[in-house]
Enzyme design. Structure first.
Site, PDB file in Angstrom:
ATOM      1  N   THR A   1      59.616 -27.159 -62.823  1.00 15.19           N
ATOM      2  CA  THR A   1      59.287 -25.994 -61.989  1.00 15.19           C
ATOM      3  C   THR A   1      60.535 -25.238 -61.531  1.00 15.19           C
ATOM      4  OG1 THR A   1      57.359 -27.219 -61.230  1.00 15.19           O
ATOM      5  CG2 THR A   1      58.002 -25.305 -59.920  1.00 15.19           C
TER       6      THR A   1
ATOM      7  N   ARG B   1      53.972 -27.981 -71.042  1.00 16.22           N
ATOM      8  CA  ARG B   1      54.798 -28.116 -69.836  1.00 16.22           C
ATOM      9  C   ARG B   1      56.204 -28.629 -70.187  1.00 16.22           C
ATOM     10  NH1 ARG B   1      52.578 -27.181 -64.885  1.00 16.22           N
ATOM     11  NH2 ARG B   1      54.021 -28.577 -63.827  1.00 16.22           N
TER      12      ARG B   1
ATOM     13  N   HIS C   1      53.818 -19.822 -66.530  1.00 12.56           N
ATOM     14  CA  HIS C   1      52.868 -20.743 -65.898  1.00 12.56           C
ATOM     15  C   HIS C   1      52.216 -21.561 -66.995  1.00 12.56           C
ATOM     16  CE1 HIS C   1      49.515 -22.285 -63.511  1.00 12.56           C
ATOM     17  NE2 HIS C   1      48.801 -22.053 -64.600  1.00 12.56           N
TER      18      HIS C   1
ATOM     19  N   LYS D   1      54.975 -14.711 -66.995  1.00 15.53           N
ATOM     20  CA  LYS D   1      54.929 -14.067 -65.688  1.00 15.53           C
ATOM     21  C   LYS D   1      55.662 -12.710 -65.731  1.00 15.53           C
ATOM     22  CE  LYS D   1      54.626 -18.415 -63.022  1.00 15.53           C
ATOM     23  NZ  LYS D   1      55.332 -19.254 -62.022  1.00 15.53           N
TER      24      LYS D   1
ATOM     25  N   TYR E   1      45.814 -19.031 -57.955  1.00 18.86           N
ATOM     26  CA  TYR E   1      46.714 -19.858 -57.152  1.00 18.86           C
ATOM     27  C   TYR E   1      46.026 -20.497 -55.946  1.00 18.86           C
ATOM     28  CZ  TYR E   1      50.992 -18.731 -59.765  1.00 18.86           C
ATOM     29  OH  TYR E   1      51.972 -18.633 -60.731  1.00 18.86           O
TER      30      TYR E   1
ATOM     31  N   ASN F   1      60.426 -18.137 -62.334  1.00 14.96           N
ATOM     32  CA  ASN F   1      60.504 -19.186 -63.358  1.00 14.96           C
ATOM     33  C   ASN F   1      59.717 -18.895 -64.645  1.00 14.96           C
ATOM     34  OD1 ASN F   1      57.978 -19.720 -62.410  1.00 14.96           O
ATOM     35  ND2 ASN F   1      58.401 -21.816 -61.713  1.00 14.96           N
TER      36      ASN F   1
ATOM     37  N   GLU G   1      41.368 -22.611 -65.247  1.00 13.39           N
ATOM     38  CA  GLU G   1      42.261 -21.459 -65.418  1.00 13.39           C
ATOM     39  C   GLU G   1      41.915 -20.647 -66.673  1.00 13.39           C
ATOM     40  OE1 GLU G   1      46.009 -23.652 -63.165  1.00 13.39           O
ATOM     41  OE2 GLU G   1      46.184 -23.191 -65.294  1.00 13.39           O
TER      42      GLU G   1
ATOM     43  N   PHE H   1      55.031 -21.096 -49.664  1.00 19.49           N
ATOM     44  CA  PHE H   1      55.465 -20.061 -50.600  1.00 19.49           C
ATOM     45  C   PHE H   1      54.296 -19.289 -51.212  1.00 19.49           C
ATOM     46  CE2 PHE H   1      55.318 -24.234 -52.685  1.00 19.49           C
ATOM     47  CZ  PHE H   1      54.412 -23.999 -53.721  1.00 19.49           C
TER      48      PHE H   1
ATOM     49  N   ARG I   1      62.370 -22.477 -69.101  1.00 16.62           N
ATOM     50  CA  ARG I   1      62.959 -22.269 -67.769  1.00 16.62           C
ATOM     51  C   ARG I   1      64.442 -22.640 -67.753  1.00 16.62           C
ATOM     52  NH1 ARG I   1      57.665 -24.790 -64.647  1.00 16.62           N
ATOM     53  NH2 ARG I   1      56.604 -22.816 -64.203  1.00 16.62           N
TER      54      ARG I   1
HETATM   55  P1  DAT Z   1      54.495 -25.265 -61.935  1.00 16.11           P
HETATM   56  O1  DAT Z   1      54.542 -23.758 -62.112  1.00 16.11           O
HETATM   57  O2  DAT Z   1      55.668 -25.927 -62.588  1.00 16.11           O
HETATM   58  O3  DAT Z   1      53.183 -25.872 -62.343  1.00 16.11           O
HETATM   59  P2  DAT Z   1      53.594 -25.659 -59.191  1.00 16.11           P
HETATM   60  O4  DAT Z   1      52.206 -25.582 -59.720  1.00 16.11           O
HETATM   61  O5  DAT Z   1      53.957 -26.817 -58.340  1.00 16.11           O
HETATM   62  O6  DAT Z   1      54.678 -25.551 -60.364  1.00 16.11           O
HETATM   63  O7  DAT Z   1      53.879 -24.347 -58.320  1.00 16.11           O
HETATM   64  C1  DAT Z   1      53.401 -23.081 -58.754  1.00 16.11           C
HETATM   65  C2  DAT Z   1      54.511 -22.071 -58.611  1.00 16.11           C
HETATM   66  O8  DAT Z   1      54.846 -21.955 -57.230  1.00 16.11           O
HETATM   67  C3  DAT Z   1      55.813 -22.466 -59.297  1.00 16.11           C
HETATM   68  O9  DAT Z   1      55.855 -22.042 -60.637  1.00 16.11           O
HETATM   69  C4  DAT Z   1      56.842 -21.762 -58.469  1.00 16.11           C
HETATM   70  C5  DAT Z   1      56.245 -21.768 -57.067  1.00 16.11           C
HETATM   71  N1  DAT Z   1      56.781 -22.878 -56.260  1.00 16.11           N
HETATM   72  C6  DAT Z   1      56.488 -24.199 -56.388  1.00 16.11           C
HETATM   73  N2  DAT Z   1      57.153 -24.941 -55.496  1.00 16.11           N
HETATM   74  C7  DAT Z   1      57.887 -24.051 -54.771  1.00 16.11           C
HETATM   75  C8  DAT Z   1      58.803 -24.158 -53.687  1.00 16.11           C
HETATM   76  N3  DAT Z   1      59.094 -25.349 -53.163  1.00 16.11           N
HETATM   77  N4  DAT Z   1      59.373 -23.026 -53.221  1.00 16.11           N
HETATM   78  C9  DAT Z   1      59.096 -21.821 -53.743  1.00 16.11           C
HETATM   79  N5  DAT Z   1      58.232 -21.636 -54.760  1.00 16.11           N
HETATM   80  C10 DAT Z   1      57.654 -22.723 -55.270  1.00 16.11           C
HETATM   81 MG    MG Z   2      51.290 -25.554 -61.511  1.00 15.11          MG
END
Ligand code: DAT
Ligand code: MG
Length: 153
Positions: free
Chosen positions: A93, A87, A117, A11, A51, A114, A128, A59, A104
């Site tokens: 996350t 992962r 991705h 990222k 996304y 973080n 994706e 968020f 991370r």
């Molecule tokens: P990951 O990136 O571990 O697959 P995810 O797909 O649940 O996590 O979410 C995508 C991204 O969104 C994640 O990298 C960071 C952001 N995110 C997730 N949960 C969040 C939250 N509760 N508050 C703020 N940002 C969040």
């Molecule tokens: Mg994800």
């Protein structure tokens, strides 16, 4: 053995902080095989497609702004259970909870910064990968170290 492909992004924070090589190194050392890579500035449209699953989350807006805030490195890594392995290498996350030794957990502090991705399922990985890469951009190559990484090679 289940060979999978997963989409990984470094990222914008990872790029700006000079961690591209460090992050690639983690996946390379793990034994995953790089089959596609590009450096790009994501458009808002690409970010929204990528996304789309998070569209209803509170968020979402900041997530899209963050991912377009600078260039990213998009990669496809292949290997046995590549999705789960990548992962695990990334860490959870929220970097505060991510184990030391993960990307991370070693380099992050906040969920909104973080660093990486990684696809979370075979269905999302296929989706994706196709958002970022055409089939001809993915390289089918053999490594001569394969039998030292995979028992069935
Ligand atoms: P990951 O990136 O571990 O697959 P995810 O797909 O649940 O996590 O979410 C995508 C991204 O969104 C994640 O990298 C960071 C952001 N995110 C997730 N949960 C969040 C939250 N509760 N508050 C703020 N940002 C969040
Ligand atoms: Mg994800």
């Amino acid at each position: 053995m289940t060979v999978e492909r997963t989409l990984i992004l470094v990222k914008p924070d990872g790029v700006q902080r000079g961690l591209i090589g460090e992050i690639i190194n983690r996946f390379e050392r793990r034994g995953l095989k790089l089959v596609g890579m590009k450096f790009l500035q994501m458009s808002p449209e690409l970010a929204e497609t990528h996304y789309a699953v998070h569209k209803e989350r509170p968020f979402y807006q900041s997530l899209v702004e963050y991912i377009v805030s600078g260039p990213v490195v998009a990669m496809v890594w292949q290997g046995h259970d590549a999705i789960a392995a990548a992962r695990a290498t990334m860490g959870t996350t929220n970097p505060v909870q991510a184990a030391p030794g993960t990307i991370r957990g070693d380099f992050g502090l906040e969920i909104g910064r973080n660093l990486v991705h990684g696809s979370d399922s075979p269905e999302n990985a296929a989706k994706e990968v196709s958002i970022f890469f055409d089939d001809v951009e993915l390289v089918d190559w053999s490594r001569n170290t394969e039998s030292w990484i995979s028992e069935s090679a």
